[in-house]
Design an enzyme around this catalytic site. Structure first.
Site: not given
Ligand SMILES: *Cc1c(COP(=O)(O)O)cnc(C)c1O
Length: 393
Positions: A75, A184, A204, A244, A330
């Protein structure tokens, strides 16, 4: 000693064994290991078939058409592609964006970078429940607004936003595209790309029992959305994301999404009951404040602030028994209090002394009782120390 109970499902989830099996079938010499871009020979064609089946399954899970799915590494990459991609493409028409203070860093940081490069960004403030009022959005739009980026489900407090209302506001404006971070959403709430009216949606896999390192950006064809790519090379994914395609990863994402959608309603009912039991137990310890209202949050997330304790000590005290976070995985490394809770109006001290409980497929009633117990024990110990009942020499 047994490992702590895992109550951090909003940060990531384990890969479902059925998903892992599907992925394993795309790796070894006796599996589908070919390069999906090597058309014309058997192994390449077999891989391409798996990738396209995965694309169709991901699309079906979220109400999109297969040719609207652009696979990415997650994501974060999808958010970056959407935000920079629209900003660059619409540059001649305007350089103003609208987002919210409660967005994930994967949206906020690209916005900050665009500000550094000369764009203007308006950051909306939610109400105390975490909701963004569509009227606030309407008031923030300007003639030069080219993009609105607002999330579907908040990763710290679980608030579900009214995406259809945001889409209606953007539609009336005419010139602003709507991007929605839905990392989410899958398995936690209904997500329908076409009906929702968004132009772009980020997904994601690893928040929905799929592998880390894979996701997608949905780019609406029906709405004629055009974006500039950020990465150049072999021209895969309609030229929007060269590189790829990782067959095993997209196959894993597709399998995980299909399972998540099939189980969604039953899981939501089960988790809602567990979450309310958890809240009742925590509330009974005293000084607990719920962040986000039950009627507009997903059942999988409960965020609670605890008065009278210090955040870092609270997390350290419960850590041996339960794996929970104070907020986003994060930002927890930075040690800063949650900016999401600050945007809801919590003061710095309360925002620091907050725990996000992520309930998921593995969460049992016994896990919930363990969490209530562990937090209770930590609170009484910390409050005894902080309250001055222990006299200093
Ligand atoms: C986890 C998350 C992301 C990041 O997703 P990744 O696939 O880990 O890069 C972005 N936005 C939200 C709301 C998330 O919970």
């Amino acid at each position: 000693m047994s490992p702590p109970v895992y109550l951090d499902h909003a940060a990531t989830t384990p890969v479902d064994p059925r998903v892992a099996a599907a992925m394993a079938g795309c790796l070894g010499a006796d599996g589908v290991f070919g390069n999906p871009a090597s058309a014309g020979h058997f192994h390449g064609e077999a891989a391409l078939e798996r990738v396209e089946a995965a694309r169709a399954a991901v699309a079906a899970a979220v109400g999109a058409d297969p040719d609207e799915v652009v696979f990415t590494s997650g994501a974060t990459e999808a958010d970056n592609l959407a935000i920079f991609g629209v900003a660059e493409h619409a540059r001649p028409r305007g350089r103003h964006l609208v987002t919210a203070r409660t967005e994930h860093k994967a949206v906020l940081d690209p916005c900050h970078e665009l500000e550094r490069r000369g764009w203007q960004v308006t950051y909306l403030t939610p109400d105390e429940r975490g909701r963004i009022a569509p009227e606030r959005l309407a008031a923030a739009l300007r003639a030069d607004t080219v993009l609105v980026s607002l999330m579907h489900v908040n990763n710290e407090i679980g608030t579900v936003q009214d995406v259809a209302a945001f889409a209606a506001v953007c539609e009336r404006h005419g010139g602003a595209r709507l991007h929605v971070d839905a990392a989410q959403s899958v398995g936690k709430t209904a997500l329908d790309f076409k009906a929702g009216g968004a132009d772009l949606v980020s997904l994601s896999a690893h928040k929905s029992y799929g592998p880390k390192g894979v996701g997608a950006l949905l780019v609406s064809r029906r709405r004629g959305v055009r974006i500039e790519p950020r990465q150049f090379g072999g021209g895969q994914e309609r030229g929007l994301r060269s590189g790829t395609v990782a067959t095993h990863q997209v196959v894993g994402m597709a399998a995980a999404f299909a399972l998540a959608v099939a189980q969604r309603e039953a899981e939501a009912t089960r988790l809602a009951a567990l979450r309310e039991r958890l809240w009742c137990g925590l509330e009974a310890h005293g000084g607990a404040i719920r962040n986000g209202a039950p009627q507009d949050t997903v059942a999988a997330i409960l965020n609670v602030s605890f008065a009278g304790v210090e955040g870092e000590s609270l997390l350290a005290a419960v850590a041996p028994r339960i794996s929970v976070s104070t907020g986003s995985a994060c930002t927890s490394a930075s040690g800063e209090p949650s900016y999401v809770l600050r945007a809801l109006g919590r003061d710095e001290r309360l925002a620091e002394a907050s725990l996000r409980f992520g309930l998921g497929r593995s969460t049992s009633a016994a896990d919930v009782e363990e969490a209530i117990e562990a937090v209770g024990a930590a609170l009484s110990r910390l409050r005894r120390i902080g309250g001055g009942c222990v006299t200093a020499p």
